[in-house]
Design a protein around this motif. Structure first.
Motif, PDB file in Angstrom:
ATOM      1  N   VAL A 136      -4.907 -10.263  -5.552  1.00  0.00           N
ATOM      2  CA  VAL A 136      -3.552  -9.938  -6.021  1.00  0.00           C
ATOM      3  C   VAL A 136      -3.579  -8.691  -6.900  1.00  0.00           C
ATOM      4  O   VAL A 136      -2.756  -7.780  -6.735  1.00  0.00           O
ATOM      5  CB  VAL A 136      -2.945 -11.139  -6.779  1.00  0.00           C
ATOM      6  N   LEU A 137      -4.509  -8.626  -7.827  1.00  0.00           N
ATOM      7  CA  LEU A 137      -4.613  -7.452  -8.688  1.00  0.00           C
ATOM      8  C   LEU A 137      -4.889  -6.199  -7.869  1.00  0.00           C
ATOM      9  O   LEU A 137      -4.337  -5.130  -8.150  1.00  0.00           O
ATOM     10  CB  LEU A 137      -5.718  -7.663  -9.733  1.00  0.00           C
ATOM     11  N   HIS A 138      -5.710  -6.328  -6.843  1.00  0.00           N
ATOM     12  CA  HIS A 138      -5.971  -5.175  -5.972  1.00  0.00           C
ATOM     13  C   HIS A 138      -4.676  -4.665  -5.346  1.00  0.00           C
ATOM     14  O   HIS A 138      -4.461  -3.456  -5.229  1.00  0.00           O
ATOM     15  CB  HIS A 138      -6.968  -5.554  -4.875  1.00  0.00           C
ATOM     16  N   SER A 139      -3.795  -5.587  -4.965  1.00  0.00           N
ATOM     17  CA  SER A 139      -2.525  -5.178  -4.343  1.00  0.00           C
ATOM     18  C   SER A 139      -1.647  -4.396  -5.316  1.00  0.00           C
ATOM     19  O   SER A 139      -0.854  -3.548  -4.896  1.00  0.00           O
ATOM     20  CB  SER A 139      -1.774  -6.394  -3.782  1.00  0.00           C
ATOM     21  N   TYR A 140      -1.787  -4.662  -6.608  1.00  0.00           N
ATOM     22  CA  TYR A 140      -1.019  -3.901  -7.605  1.00  0.00           C
ATOM     23  C   TYR A 140      -1.688  -2.575  -7.947  1.00  0.00           C
ATOM     24  O   TYR A 140      -1.020  -1.641  -8.408  1.00  0.00           O
ATOM     25  CB  TYR A 140      -0.772  -4.751  -8.853  1.00  0.00           C
ATOM     26  N   GLY A 141      -2.973  -2.490  -7.685  1.00  0.00           N
ATOM     27  CA  GLY A 141      -3.679  -1.240  -7.920  1.00  0.00           C
ATOM     28  C   GLY A 141      -3.389  -0.170  -6.889  1.00  0.00           C
ATOM     29  O   GLY A 141      -3.765   1.000  -7.074  1.00  0.00           O
ATOM     30  N   ILE A 142      -2.700  -0.543  -5.788  1.00  0.00           N
ATOM     31  CA  ILE A 142      -2.401   0.429  -4.722  1.00  0.00           C
ATOM     32  C   ILE A 142      -0.894   0.533  -4.469  1.00  0.00           C
ATOM     33  O   ILE A 142      -0.465   0.920  -3.378  1.00  0.00           O
ATOM     34  CB  ILE A 142      -3.141   0.075  -3.414  1.00  0.00           C
ATOM     35  N   GLN A 143      -0.084   0.217  -5.471  1.00  0.00           N
ATOM     36  CA  GLN A 143       1.364   0.327  -5.304  1.00  0.00           C
ATOM     37  C   GLN A 143       1.798   1.786  -5.178  1.00  0.00           C
ATOM     38  O   GLN A 143       1.161   2.685  -5.729  1.00  0.00           O
ATOM     39  CB  GLN A 143       2.072  -0.308  -6.503  1.00  0.00           C
ATOM     40  N   THR A 144       2.879   2.024  -4.467  1.00  0.00           N
ATOM     41  CA  THR A 144       3.403   3.391  -4.335  1.00  0.00           C
ATOM     42  C   THR A 144       4.066   3.849  -5.628  1.00  0.00           C
ATOM     43  O   THR A 144       4.210   5.051  -5.857  1.00  0.00           O
ATOM     44  CB  THR A 144       4.418   3.477  -3.185  1.00  0.00           C
ATOM     45  N   ALA A 187       1.146  -8.522  -3.213  1.00  0.00           N
ATOM     46  CA  ALA A 187       2.329  -7.672  -3.125  1.00  0.00           C
ATOM     47  C   ALA A 187       2.140  -6.560  -2.088  1.00  0.00           C
ATOM     48  O   ALA A 187       1.097  -5.903  -2.065  1.00  0.00           O
ATOM     49  CB  ALA A 187       2.618  -7.053  -4.490  1.00  0.00           C
ATOM     50  N   ARG A 188       3.163  -6.361  -1.251  1.00  0.00           N
ATOM     51  CA  ARG A 188       3.144  -5.201  -0.367  1.00  0.00           C
ATOM     52  C   ARG A 188       3.173  -3.935  -1.220  1.00  0.00           C
ATOM     53  O   ARG A 188       3.656  -3.954  -2.353  1.00  0.00           O
ATOM     54  CB  ARG A 188       4.339  -5.244   0.598  1.00  0.00           C
ATOM     55  N   GLU A 189       2.703  -2.830  -0.676  1.00  0.00           N
ATOM     56  CA  GLU A 189       2.521  -1.624  -1.488  1.00  0.00           C
ATOM     57  C   GLU A 189       3.826  -1.069  -2.071  1.00  0.00           C
ATOM     58  O   GLU A 189       3.789  -0.314  -3.048  1.00  0.00           O
ATOM     59  CB  GLU A 189       1.815  -0.540  -0.669  1.00  0.00           C
ATOM     60  N   ASP A 190       4.971  -1.459  -1.525  1.00  0.00           N
ATOM     61  CA  ASP A 190       6.257  -0.982  -2.041  1.00  0.00           C
ATOM     62  C   ASP A 190       6.960  -2.022  -2.908  1.00  0.00           C
ATOM     63  O   ASP A 190       8.144  -1.876  -3.241  1.00  0.00           O
ATOM     64  CB  ASP A 190       7.169  -0.579  -0.880  1.00  0.00           C
ATOM     65  N   PHE A 191       6.238  -3.066  -3.307  1.00  0.00           N
ATOM     66  CA  PHE A 191       6.840  -4.201  -4.025  1.00  0.00           C
ATOM     67  C   PHE A 191       7.478  -3.759  -5.348  1.00  0.00           C
ATOM     68  O   PHE A 191       8.660  -4.030  -5.603  1.00  0.00           O
ATOM     69  CB  PHE A 191       5.765  -5.259  -4.276  1.00  0.00           C
ATOM     70  N   THR A 205      -9.230  -9.794   2.704  1.00  0.00           N
ATOM     71  CA  THR A 205     -10.146  -9.002   1.883  1.00  0.00           C
ATOM     72  C   THR A 205      -9.376  -7.848   1.253  1.00  0.00           C
ATOM     73  O   THR A 205      -8.231  -7.569   1.625  1.00  0.00           O
ATOM     74  CB  THR A 205     -11.281  -8.415   2.738  1.00  0.00           C
ATOM     75  N   LYS A 206     -10.025  -7.154   0.328  1.00  0.00           N
ATOM     76  CA  LYS A 206      -9.395  -5.985  -0.292  1.00  0.00           C
ATOM     77  C   LYS A 206      -9.114  -4.909   0.749  1.00  0.00           C
ATOM     78  O   LYS A 206      -8.079  -4.229   0.691  1.00  0.00           O
ATOM     79  CB  LYS A 206     -10.289  -5.427  -1.401  1.00  0.00           C
ATOM     80  N   ASP A 207     -10.019  -4.751   1.716  1.00  0.00           N
ATOM     81  CA  ASP A 207      -9.802  -3.744   2.763  1.00  0.00           C
ATOM     82  C   ASP A 207      -8.571  -4.075   3.596  1.00  0.00           C
ATOM     83  O   ASP A 207      -7.782  -3.184   3.954  1.00  0.00           O
ATOM     84  CB  ASP A 207     -11.031  -3.634   3.676  1.00  0.00           C
ATOM     85  N   ILE A 208      -8.395  -5.349   3.910  1.00  0.00           N
ATOM     86  CA  ILE A 208      -7.226  -5.772   4.688  1.00  0.00           C
ATOM     87  C   ILE A 208      -5.946  -5.479   3.901  1.00  0.00           C
ATOM     88  O   ILE A 208      -4.943  -5.027   4.468  1.00  0.00           O
ATOM     89  CB  ILE A 208      -7.335  -7.270   5.045  1.00  0.00           C
ATOM     90  N   ILE A 209      -5.989  -5.695   2.587  1.00  0.00           N
ATOM     91  CA  ILE A 209      -4.829  -5.393   1.746  1.00  0.00           C
ATOM     92  C   ILE A 209      -4.594  -3.888   1.684  1.00  0.00           C
ATOM     93  O   ILE A 209      -3.457  -3.418   1.822  1.00  0.00           O
ATOM     94  CB  ILE A 209      -5.021  -5.969   0.330  1.00  0.00           C
ATOM     95  N   SER A 210      -5.660  -3.122   1.497  1.00  0.00           N
ATOM     96  CA  SER A 210      -5.522  -1.663   1.426  1.00  0.00           C
ATOM     97  C   SER A 210      -4.907  -1.100   2.699  1.00  0.00           C
ATOM     98  O   SER A 210      -4.111  -0.158   2.654  1.00  0.00           O
ATOM     99  CB  SER A 210      -6.895  -1.016   1.191  1.00  0.00           C
TER     100      SER A 210
END
Length: 273
Positions: free
Chosen positions: A23-31, A100-104, A134-139
């Motif tokens: 989850v934290l990884h998904s926030y690290g790549i937000q737009t 979170a999706r990258e535009d969340f 995985t983090k790659d799948i999220i990225s």
């Protein structure tokens, strides 16, 4: 103290370090990256702190860790502490098992309105797919891709529309959905002043509608909830709910019934006790 940050993202968690790391990884790549993270931890052990420390060291985001001793399900108490620890005037609430999706964050901020709160939802992943993320799948945003999910065995249902990337389609579905716009803690946002105005969460409440009740007081206080479940997108990782407690749920229902009957705007069991 308020800041020029656009938002504080409050993430609740309890002993799910593997999920929280994703989850934290998904926030690290937000737009949109002009926000802080507040972790509201209801008593996790050291594994969770290690995950947060590692993310904090690697991320440009400011992360505040708010922890309390494990005394059973006390999510309302830790969320109130997290609200007080936040520095932005706009709050986004979510859970440590919702990627979170990258535009969340960008979506919540673009749709925010004065005197309104935004009510989102989530898309539930199967246990098998959850365990493969995985983090790659999220990225690569694959876990938000309909075709990728179907190929991995996700059932084909209407709910896949929750992952739409079409602005027209999302606005249309938000308008016609029969689901009421409420305060659902896994995906909701509001002005900090609006939740403080009703004294935050009622700390008597445990699992089962504890988030809905604070939203009901906000509504009684003039805040309108807007439906954004097809716009602000997150996927929910599968897990069991061992903290379900029938006795607590009965008490919660009684508190909510009183809130509705008395059109309550304030709880004395909240932030200011």
């Amino acid at each position: 103290m308020q800041s020029d940050l656009k938002a504080s993202v409050i993430i609740s968690t309890y002993n799910q370090p593997e999920w929280l790391e994703l989850v934290l990884h998904s926030y690290g790549i937000q737009t949109e990256m002009d926000f802080e993270i507040i972790i509201a931890d209801d008593g996790s052990d050291e594994r969770t702190k290690r995950v947060i420390d590692k993310f904090s060291a690697e991320s440009k985001l400011n992360v505040t860790y708010v922890w309390q001793k494990d005394e059973g399900f006390q999510k309302t108490k830790i969320l109130n502490k997290a609200i007080l620890a936040s520095n932005a005037d706009y709050l986004i609430f979510t859970d440590g098992d919702c990627i979170a999706r990258e535009d969340f964050v960008k979506t919540h901020l673009s749709l925010k309105r004065k005197n309104n709160a935004l009510s989102g939802g989530y898309f539930k992943l199967t246990k098998k797919i959850s365990n493969s993320i995985t983090k790659d799948i999220i990225s690569e945003q694959k876990c938000f891709d309909r075709d990728w999910l179907l190929a991995k065995g996700q059932p084909k249902t209407f709910k896949l529309n929750k992952l739409t990337t079409s602005d027209f389609k999302s606005r249309f579905l938000n308008a016609i959905t029969p689901t009421k716009a409420t305060f659902d803690g896994m995906n909701v946002s509001c002005y900090k002043s609006d939740i403080l105005a009703v004294n935050g969460f009622d700390e008597r409440m445990q699992y089962g509608g504890e988030d809905r009740e604070v939203g009901e007081r906000m509504m009684n206080n003039g805040i309108k909830f807007l439906q954004v479940r097809y716009s602000a997108i997150c996927v929910h990782l599968h897990h069991d709910r061992p903290y379900r407690n029938t006795e607590a749920e009965v008490l919660n229902q009684q508190i909510r019934a009183t809130t509705k009957r008395e059109k309550a705007k304030w709880t004395v069991f909240g932030i200011k006790t």
